[in-house]
Design an enzyme around this catalytic site. Structure first.
Site, PDB file in Angstrom:
ATOM      1  N   TYR A  28      -6.348   1.759   5.667  1.00  0.00           N
ATOM      2  CA  TYR A  28      -5.227   1.619   6.765  1.00  0.00           C
ATOM      3  C   TYR A  28      -3.817   1.680   6.100  1.00  0.00           C
ATOM      4  O   TYR A  28      -3.812   1.110   4.826  1.00  0.00           O
ATOM      5  CB  TYR A  28      -5.269   0.177   7.596  1.00  0.00           C
ATOM      6  N   GLU A  88       1.741   4.800  12.073  1.00  0.00           N
ATOM      7  CA  GLU A  88       0.430   4.274  11.406  1.00  0.00           C
ATOM      8  C   GLU A  88      -0.681   5.124  11.327  1.00  0.00           C
ATOM      9  O   GLU A  88      -0.670   5.667  12.101  1.00  0.00           O
ATOM     10  CB  GLU A  88       0.148   2.994  12.793  1.00  0.00           C
TER      11      GLU A  88
END
Ligand code: GDP
Ligand code: MN
Length: 389
Positions: free
Chosen positions: A109, A197
Protein backbone atom coordinates in the site's frame (compact mmCIF):
# COMPACT_ATOMS: atom_id res chain seq x y z
CA UNK A 1 -13.24 16.30 -6.43
CA UNK A 2 -12.67 12.68 -7.36
CA UNK A 3 -11.73 11.16 -10.70
CA UNK A 4 -11.88 7.67 -12.18
CA UNK A 5 -9.09 5.13 -11.91
CA UNK A 6 -8.26 5.31 -15.63
CA UNK A 7 -7.92 9.10 -15.40
CA UNK A 8 -5.75 8.86 -12.30
CA UNK A 9 -3.50 6.31 -13.99
CA UNK A 10 -3.13 8.48 -17.08
CA UNK A 11 -2.11 11.43 -14.92
CA UNK A 12 0.33 9.36 -12.87
CA UNK A 13 1.82 7.83 -16.02
CA UNK A 14 2.61 11.33 -17.27
CA UNK A 15 4.60 11.88 -14.06
CA UNK A 16 6.57 8.68 -14.55
CA UNK A 17 4.70 6.33 -12.21
CA UNK A 18 4.67 2.81 -13.71
CA UNK A 19 1.07 1.75 -14.47
CA UNK A 20 -0.28 -1.14 -16.57
CA UNK A 21 -1.14 -0.58 -20.22
CA UNK A 22 -4.87 -0.11 -20.54
CA UNK A 23 -7.82 1.35 -22.43
CA UNK A 24 -11.17 2.60 -21.30
CA UNK A 25 -14.22 1.02 -23.02
CA UNK A 26 -17.88 2.06 -23.10
CA UNK A 27 -19.28 -1.15 -24.55
CA UNK A 28 -18.50 -4.83 -25.11
CA UNK A 29 -17.05 -4.41 -28.65
CA UNK A 30 -14.75 -1.60 -27.51
CA UNK A 31 -13.55 -3.75 -24.64
CA UNK A 32 -12.76 -6.70 -26.94
CA UNK A 33 -10.90 -4.45 -29.37
CA UNK A 34 -8.99 -2.88 -26.49
CA UNK A 35 -7.89 -6.30 -25.25
CA UNK A 36 -6.79 -7.36 -28.75
CA UNK A 37 -4.80 -4.17 -29.21
CA UNK A 38 -3.18 -4.50 -25.80
CA UNK A 39 -2.16 -8.08 -26.62
CA UNK A 40 -1.06 -10.71 -24.14
CA UNK A 41 -3.03 -13.60 -22.71
CA UNK A 42 -4.70 -12.23 -19.60
CA UNK A 43 -6.52 -8.97 -19.03
CA UNK A 44 -8.29 -7.31 -16.14
CA UNK A 45 -11.71 -5.77 -16.64
CA UNK A 46 -12.36 -3.05 -14.05
CA UNK A 47 -15.61 -1.20 -13.47
CA UNK A 48 -15.00 2.55 -13.38
CA UNK A 49 -16.96 4.15 -10.55
CA UNK A 50 -15.92 6.69 -7.93
CA UNK A 51 -15.91 4.13 -5.14
CA UNK A 52 -13.41 1.59 -3.94
CA UNK A 53 -13.88 -1.97 -2.80
CA UNK A 54 -14.71 -3.01 -6.35
CA UNK A 55 -12.74 -6.22 -6.05
CA UNK A 56 -15.05 -7.33 -3.24
CA UNK A 57 -18.16 -6.41 -5.22
CA UNK A 58 -17.30 -8.19 -8.48
CA UNK A 59 -16.11 -5.03 -10.22
CA UNK A 60 -12.58 -6.34 -10.93
CA UNK A 61 -12.23 -9.54 -12.99
CA UNK A 62 -9.25 -11.28 -14.53
CA UNK A 63 -10.06 -12.63 -18.03
CA UNK A 64 -8.11 -15.37 -19.80
CA UNK A 65 -9.67 -14.90 -23.23
CA UNK A 66 -11.22 -12.16 -25.35
CA UNK A 67 -14.54 -13.93 -24.83
CA UNK A 68 -14.17 -13.55 -21.10
CA UNK A 69 -13.32 -9.87 -21.56
CA UNK A 70 -16.63 -9.54 -23.43
CA UNK A 71 -18.50 -11.52 -20.82
CA UNK A 72 -17.21 -9.49 -17.84
CA UNK A 73 -17.73 -6.17 -19.63
CA UNK A 74 -21.27 -7.22 -20.44
CA UNK A 75 -21.90 -8.05 -16.78
CA UNK A 76 -20.49 -4.75 -15.55
CA UNK A 77 -21.64 -2.03 -17.96
CA UNK A 78 -25.18 -0.92 -17.22
CA UNK A 79 -25.26 -2.70 -13.86
CA UNK A 80 -25.48 -1.09 -10.43
CA UNK A 81 -22.25 -2.18 -8.79
CA UNK A 82 -22.52 -2.62 -5.03
CA UNK A 83 -19.26 -2.50 -3.05
CA UNK A 84 -18.50 -1.96 0.64
CA UNK A 85 -18.20 1.77 -0.22
CA UNK A 86 -21.27 2.42 -2.40
CA UNK A 87 -24.19 1.83 -0.06
CA UNK A 88 -26.92 -0.69 -0.84
CA UNK A 89 -28.16 1.03 -4.00
CA UNK A 90 -24.74 0.75 -5.67
CA UNK A 91 -23.39 2.85 -8.55
CA UNK A 92 -24.21 2.64 -12.23
CA UNK A 93 -21.22 1.40 -14.25
CA UNK A 94 -20.90 3.30 -17.54
CA UNK A 95 -17.41 2.24 -18.58
CA UNK A 96 -14.71 -0.27 -17.82
CA UNK A 97 -10.94 -0.14 -17.89
CA UNK A 98 -9.36 -3.05 -19.77
CA UNK A 99 -5.74 -3.66 -18.83
CA UNK A 100 -3.05 -6.18 -19.45
CA UNK A 101 -3.17 -8.28 -16.29
CA UNK A 102 -0.21 -7.91 -13.99
CA UNK A 103 1.42 -10.95 -12.52
CA UNK A 104 1.14 -10.01 -8.86
CA UNK A 105 3.57 -11.59 -6.37
CA UNK A 106 2.98 -9.22 -3.47
CA UNK A 107 0.68 -6.27 -2.71
CA UNK A 108 1.91 -3.13 -0.95
CA UNK A 109 0.00 0.00 0.00
CA UNK A 110 1.31 3.47 -0.85
CA UNK A 111 -0.63 6.66 -0.25
CA UNK A 112 -0.21 10.35 0.38
CA UNK A 113 -2.64 12.59 2.24
CA UNK A 114 -2.67 16.04 3.74
CA UNK A 115 -2.49 15.39 7.46
CA UNK A 116 -4.46 18.26 8.98
CA UNK A 117 -2.94 17.84 12.43
CA UNK A 118 0.66 18.30 11.26
CA UNK A 119 -0.38 20.42 8.24
CA UNK A 120 1.91 18.33 6.06
CA UNK A 121 1.66 15.97 3.17
CA UNK A 122 2.19 12.60 4.77
CA UNK A 123 3.29 9.41 3.05
CA UNK A 124 1.52 6.29 4.28
CA UNK A 125 2.85 2.88 3.33
CA UNK A 126 2.40 -0.74 4.28
CA UNK A 127 3.73 -4.14 3.33
CA UNK A 128 0.18 -5.45 3.83
CA UNK A 129 -1.56 -3.75 0.91
CA UNK A 130 -4.51 -5.02 -1.06
CA UNK A 131 -8.20 -5.33 -0.44
CA UNK A 132 -8.02 -5.60 3.37
CA UNK A 133 -5.94 -2.50 4.11
CA UNK A 134 -8.76 -0.99 6.21
CA UNK A 135 -8.68 -3.99 8.56
CA UNK A 136 -4.87 -3.92 8.68
CA UNK A 137 -4.96 -0.24 9.68
CA UNK A 138 -7.55 -0.97 12.37
CA UNK A 139 -6.25 -4.21 13.84
CA UNK A 140 -2.49 -3.96 13.31
CA UNK A 141 -1.77 -0.21 13.01
CA UNK A 142 1.94 -0.88 13.57
CA UNK A 143 2.03 -2.35 10.05
CA UNK A 144 1.15 1.04 8.58
CA UNK A 145 4.04 3.48 8.50
CA UNK A 146 3.87 7.27 8.15
CA UNK A 147 6.40 9.87 7.09
CA UNK A 148 5.60 13.59 7.07
CA UNK A 149 7.03 15.82 4.33
CA UNK A 150 8.55 19.17 5.23
CA UNK A 151 6.96 21.62 2.78
CA UNK A 152 10.09 23.78 2.68
CA UNK A 153 12.17 21.06 1.03
CA UNK A 154 9.60 18.57 -0.28
CA UNK A 155 9.86 14.80 -0.14
CA UNK A 156 13.51 13.83 0.20
CA UNK A 157 15.31 10.82 -1.26
CA UNK A 158 16.39 9.55 2.16
CA UNK A 159 12.78 9.54 3.33
CA UNK A 160 11.74 7.46 0.31
CA UNK A 161 14.53 4.95 0.95
CA UNK A 162 13.56 4.72 4.61
CA UNK A 163 9.90 4.09 3.74
CA UNK A 164 10.87 1.52 1.08
CA UNK A 165 13.10 -0.37 3.51
CA UNK A 166 10.44 -0.29 6.23
CA UNK A 167 7.90 -2.02 3.99
CA UNK A 168 10.44 -4.71 3.17
CA UNK A 169 11.69 -3.70 -0.26
CA UNK A 170 15.26 -4.68 -1.03
CA UNK A 171 18.08 -4.04 -3.50
CA UNK A 172 17.16 -2.17 -6.64
CA UNK A 173 13.52 -2.06 -5.60
CA UNK A 174 14.47 0.65 -3.13
CA UNK A 175 15.65 2.97 -5.88
CA UNK A 176 12.63 2.09 -8.00
CA UNK A 177 10.22 2.75 -5.15
CA UNK A 178 11.94 6.05 -4.37
CA UNK A 179 11.54 7.23 -7.97
CA UNK A 180 7.91 6.20 -7.84
CA UNK A 181 7.26 8.04 -4.56
CA UNK A 182 8.92 11.21 -5.82
CA UNK A 183 6.81 11.10 -9.00
CA UNK A 184 3.68 10.57 -6.92
CA UNK A 185 4.64 13.48 -4.67
CA UNK A 186 5.19 15.81 -7.64
CA UNK A 187 1.78 14.90 -9.05
CA UNK A 188 0.20 15.44 -5.62
CA UNK A 189 1.79 18.84 -5.13
CA UNK A 190 1.42 20.12 -8.71
CA UNK A 191 -2.26 19.27 -8.92
CA UNK A 192 -3.32 20.28 -5.40
CA UNK A 193 -4.42 16.80 -4.42
CA UNK A 194 -5.86 15.96 -1.03
CA UNK A 195 -5.26 12.24 -1.37
CA UNK A 196 -3.43 9.86 -3.67
CA UNK A 197 -3.72 6.16 -3.07
CA UNK A 198 -1.98 3.27 -4.83
CA UNK A 199 -3.51 0.08 -3.50
CA UNK A 200 -2.18 -2.28 -4.41
CA UNK A 201 1.28 -1.20 -5.40
CA UNK A 202 2.18 -4.58 -6.87
CA UNK A 203 5.45 -6.42 -7.02
CA UNK A 204 5.45 -8.49 -10.19
CA UNK A 205 7.21 -11.79 -10.88
CA UNK A 206 10.44 -10.08 -11.89
CA UNK A 207 10.51 -7.89 -8.77
CA UNK A 208 9.32 -4.73 -10.58
CA UNK A 209 6.80 -2.36 -8.94
CA UNK A 210 3.64 -1.21 -10.67
CA UNK A 211 0.56 0.79 -9.63
CA UNK A 212 -2.27 -1.68 -10.17
CA UNK A 213 -4.92 0.66 -8.72
CA UNK A 214 -4.97 4.44 -8.35
CA UNK A 215 -7.27 6.88 -6.60
CA UNK A 216 -6.85 10.65 -6.50
CA UNK A 217 -8.96 13.32 -4.78
CA UNK A 218 -8.35 16.97 -5.56
CA UNK A 219 -8.95 20.08 -3.50
CA UNK A 220 -12.13 21.62 -4.96
CA UNK A 221 -10.99 25.06 -3.83
CA UNK A 222 -7.92 24.84 -6.06
CA UNK A 223 -9.69 23.68 -9.21
CA UNK A 224 -9.76 27.20 -10.60
CA UNK A 225 -6.07 26.83 -11.38
CA UNK A 226 -6.31 23.33 -12.87
CA UNK A 227 -8.38 23.45 -16.04
CA UNK A 228 -7.02 20.01 -17.05
CA UNK A 229 -8.27 18.42 -13.82
CA UNK A 230 -11.61 20.26 -13.90
CA UNK A 231 -12.26 18.68 -17.30
CA UNK A 232 -12.03 15.21 -15.76
CA UNK A 233 -15.03 15.83 -13.53
CA UNK A 234 -17.77 13.21 -13.99
CA UNK A 235 -21.10 14.77 -13.01
CA UNK A 236 -22.83 11.37 -13.15
CA UNK A 237 -20.83 10.38 -10.06
CA UNK A 238 -21.96 13.39 -8.05
CA UNK A 239 -25.17 14.29 -6.28
CA UNK A 240 -27.28 16.10 -8.91
CA UNK A 241 -28.43 18.65 -6.33
CA UNK A 242 -24.82 19.48 -5.48
CA UNK A 243 -23.98 19.91 -9.17
CA UNK A 244 -26.95 22.23 -9.71
CA UNK A 245 -26.08 24.22 -6.59
CA UNK A 246 -22.52 24.81 -7.85
CA UNK A 247 -23.99 26.25 -11.05
CA UNK A 248 -25.99 28.77 -9.00
CA UNK A 249 -23.04 29.78 -6.84
CA UNK A 250 -24.50 27.98 -3.83
CA UNK A 251 -22.45 25.82 -1.55
CA UNK A 252 -24.61 22.73 -0.99
CA UNK A 253 -23.75 19.36 0.54
CA UNK A 254 -26.42 16.65 0.73
CA UNK A 255 -26.81 14.84 4.07
CA UNK A 256 -29.22 12.17 5.22
CA UNK A 257 -31.51 13.91 7.73
CA UNK A 258 -34.90 15.59 7.26
CA UNK A 259 -34.34 19.23 8.28
CA UNK A 260 -33.53 21.32 5.21
CA UNK A 261 -31.19 24.23 5.98
CA UNK A 262 -30.85 27.54 4.12
CA UNK A 263 -28.22 29.75 5.71
CA UNK A 264 -25.98 32.65 4.74
CA UNK A 265 -22.35 32.01 5.56
CA UNK A 266 -20.48 28.74 5.96
CA UNK A 267 -19.77 29.24 9.66
CA UNK A 268 -23.39 30.02 10.43
CA UNK A 269 -24.44 27.01 8.37
CA UNK A 270 -22.19 24.80 10.51
CA UNK A 271 -23.59 26.37 13.69
CA UNK A 272 -27.12 25.78 12.40
CA UNK A 273 -26.40 22.10 11.81
CA UNK A 274 -24.89 21.88 15.31
CA UNK A 275 -27.99 23.51 16.84
CA UNK A 276 -30.29 21.08 15.04
CA UNK A 277 -28.17 18.11 16.12
CA UNK A 278 -28.05 19.46 19.69
CA UNK A 279 -31.86 19.34 19.73
CA UNK A 280 -31.71 15.75 18.44
CA UNK A 281 -32.67 16.65 14.89
CA UNK A 282 -30.89 15.61 11.70
CA UNK A 283 -29.91 18.13 9.01
CA UNK A 284 -30.80 17.15 5.44
CA UNK A 285 -28.08 19.34 4.02
CA UNK A 286 -25.48 22.01 4.46
CA UNK A 287 -26.34 25.06 2.37
CA UNK A 288 -24.52 28.36 2.31
CA UNK A 289 -26.25 30.90 0.08
CA UNK A 290 -23.30 33.27 0.49
CA UNK A 291 -23.08 36.93 1.40
CA UNK A 292 -25.02 38.54 -1.42
CA UNK A 293 -28.06 36.31 -1.20
CA UNK A 294 -30.34 37.80 -3.86
CA UNK A 295 -34.02 36.77 -4.13
CA UNK A 296 -33.02 34.58 -7.12
CA UNK A 297 -30.41 32.81 -5.04
CA UNK A 298 -32.87 32.25 -2.21
CA UNK A 299 -35.38 30.83 -4.72
CA UNK A 300 -32.75 28.48 -6.16
CA UNK A 301 -31.78 27.43 -2.66
CA UNK A 302 -35.40 26.45 -1.93
CA UNK A 303 -35.71 24.52 -5.17
CA UNK A 304 -32.56 22.51 -4.49
CA UNK A 305 -33.41 21.77 -0.86
CA UNK A 306 -36.93 20.69 -1.86
CA UNK A 307 -35.59 18.22 -4.44
CA UNK A 308 -34.62 16.04 -1.50
CA UNK A 309 -37.69 13.91 -0.72
CA UNK A 310 -36.53 13.43 2.88
CA UNK A 311 -36.97 17.11 3.72
CA UNK A 312 -39.91 17.51 6.14
CA UNK A 313 -39.20 21.05 7.35
CA UNK A 314 -36.92 23.91 6.34
CA UNK A 315 -34.94 26.16 8.65
CA UNK A 316 -33.91 29.50 7.15
CA UNK A 317 -31.23 31.13 9.26
CA UNK A 318 -30.02 34.54 8.11
CA UNK A 319 -27.64 36.83 9.91
CA UNK A 320 -27.44 39.86 7.65
CA UNK A 321 -24.30 41.95 7.68
CA UNK A 322 -23.66 43.13 4.14
CA UNK A 323 -26.96 41.49 3.30
CA UNK A 324 -30.30 43.06 4.15
CA UNK A 325 -33.10 41.19 5.92
CA UNK A 326 -35.82 42.99 3.94
CA UNK A 327 -34.26 41.78 0.71
CA UNK A 328 -34.01 38.21 2.02
CA UNK A 329 -37.61 38.40 3.24
CA UNK A 330 -38.76 39.44 -0.23
CA UNK A 331 -36.86 36.51 -1.70
CA UNK A 332 -38.59 34.16 0.76
CA UNK A 333 -42.04 35.49 -0.07
CA UNK A 334 -41.28 35.25 -3.79
CA UNK A 335 -40.12 31.64 -3.37
CA UNK A 336 -43.39 30.81 -1.56
CA UNK A 337 -45.37 32.28 -4.44
CA UNK A 338 -43.34 30.59 -7.20
CA UNK A 339 -42.76 27.17 -5.73
CA UNK A 340 -45.04 24.56 -4.36
CA UNK A 341 -43.77 24.48 -0.82
CA UNK A 342 -45.74 22.20 1.43
CA UNK A 343 -43.36 21.78 4.33
CA UNK A 344 -43.29 24.12 7.34
CA UNK A 345 -40.69 26.88 7.25
CA UNK A 346 -38.99 28.20 10.35
CA UNK A 347 -37.24 31.55 9.88
CA UNK A 348 -34.68 33.26 12.03
CA UNK A 349 -33.69 36.71 10.78
CA UNK A 350 -31.12 38.92 12.47
CA UNK A 351 -28.89 41.83 11.57
CA UNK A 352 -29.21 44.63 9.03
CA UNK A 353 -32.80 45.82 8.42
CA UNK A 354 -34.36 43.07 10.52
CA UNK A 355 -37.05 45.59 11.58
CA UNK A 356 -38.07 45.84 7.91
CA UNK A 357 -37.68 42.17 7.07
CA UNK A 358 -39.76 40.59 9.83
CA UNK A 359 -42.99 42.53 8.99
CA UNK A 360 -42.67 41.53 5.31
CA UNK A 361 -42.82 37.87 6.35
CA UNK A 362 -45.54 38.41 8.96
CA UNK A 363 -47.77 40.36 6.56
CA UNK A 364 -47.18 38.02 3.60
CA UNK A 365 -50.02 35.69 4.51
CA UNK A 366 -47.70 32.68 4.39
CA UNK A 367 -47.38 30.59 7.58
CA UNK A 368 -43.72 31.32 8.36
CA UNK A 369 -42.78 30.19 11.85
CA UNK A 370 -40.71 33.04 13.24
CA UNK A 371 -37.87 32.37 15.69
CA UNK A 372 -36.02 34.81 17.94
CA UNK A 373 -32.60 33.21 17.87
CA UNK A 374 -30.80 30.10 16.70
CA UNK A 375 -31.64 27.98 19.72
CA UNK A 376 -35.29 29.04 19.51
CA UNK A 377 -35.26 28.19 15.79
CA UNK A 378 -33.92 24.68 16.40
CA UNK A 379 -36.46 24.17 19.19
CA UNK A 380 -39.33 25.26 16.94
CA UNK A 381 -38.09 22.93 14.19
CA UNK A 382 -38.27 19.99 16.60
CA UNK A 383 -41.66 20.85 18.14
CA UNK A 384 -43.15 21.41 14.67
CA UNK A 385 -41.78 18.09 13.46
CA UNK A 386 -43.14 16.29 16.52
CA UNK A 387 -46.56 17.91 16.13
CA UNK A 388 -46.80 16.83 12.49
CA UNK A 389 -45.67 13.23 12.99
P1 GDP B 1 -10.55 -2.06 -5.61
O1 GDP B 1 -11.06 -3.34 -5.01
O2 GDP B 1 -11.68 -1.15 -6.02
O3 GDP B 1 -9.58 -1.36 -4.75
O4 GDP B 1 -9.83 -2.45 -6.99
P2 GDP B 1 -8.30 -2.88 -7.29
O5 GDP B 1 -7.91 -2.27 -8.55
O6 GDP B 1 -7.44 -2.61 -6.12
O7 GDP B 1 -8.43 -4.44 -7.51
C1 GDP B 1 -8.77 -5.33 -6.47
C2 GDP B 1 -7.85 -6.53 -6.46
O8 GDP B 1 -7.91 -7.19 -7.71
C3 GDP B 1 -6.38 -6.20 -6.26
O9 GDP B 1 -6.05 -6.07 -4.91
C4 GDP B 1 -5.71 -7.37 -6.91
O10 GDP B 1 -5.58 -8.43 -5.98
C5 GDP B 1 -6.68 -7.79 -8.00
N1 GDP B 1 -6.16 -7.33 -9.29
C6 GDP B 1 -6.33 -6.12 -9.86
N2 GDP B 1 -5.65 -6.03 -11.00
C7 GDP B 1 -5.00 -7.20 -11.15
C8 GDP B 1 -4.09 -7.72 -12.13
O11 GDP B 1 -3.72 -7.07 -13.11
N3 GDP B 1 -3.64 -8.99 -11.94
C9 GDP B 1 -4.02 -9.75 -10.87
N4 GDP B 1 -3.51 -10.96 -10.75
N5 GDP B 1 -4.85 -9.29 -9.93
C10 GDP B 1 -5.34 -8.04 -10.06
MN1 MN C 1 -7.60 -0.91 -4.77
Amino acid sequence: MNIHEYQAKELLRSYGVPVPDGRVAHNVDNAATAAEELGGERWVVKAQIHAGGRGKGGGVKVASSIDEVRQYTNQMIGAQLVTPQTGAEGRLVQRVLVEQASNIEKEYYLGMVIDRASQRITVIASASGGMNIEEVAKETPERVIREAVDPAVGLMGFQCRKIAAKIGLRGKQIGEASKLMLALYRAFRDKDALLVEINPLAETGDGALIAVDAKISFDGNALYRHQDITELRDFDEEDSKEVEATGHGLNYIALDGNVGCIVNGAGLAMATMDAISFHKGKPANFLDVGGGASPEKVGNAFRIVLQDPNVKIILVNIFAGINRCDWIAEGLVQAMRDLEINVPIVVRLAGTNVELGAPILEQSGFPFIMADNLDDAATRVMTTLEASS
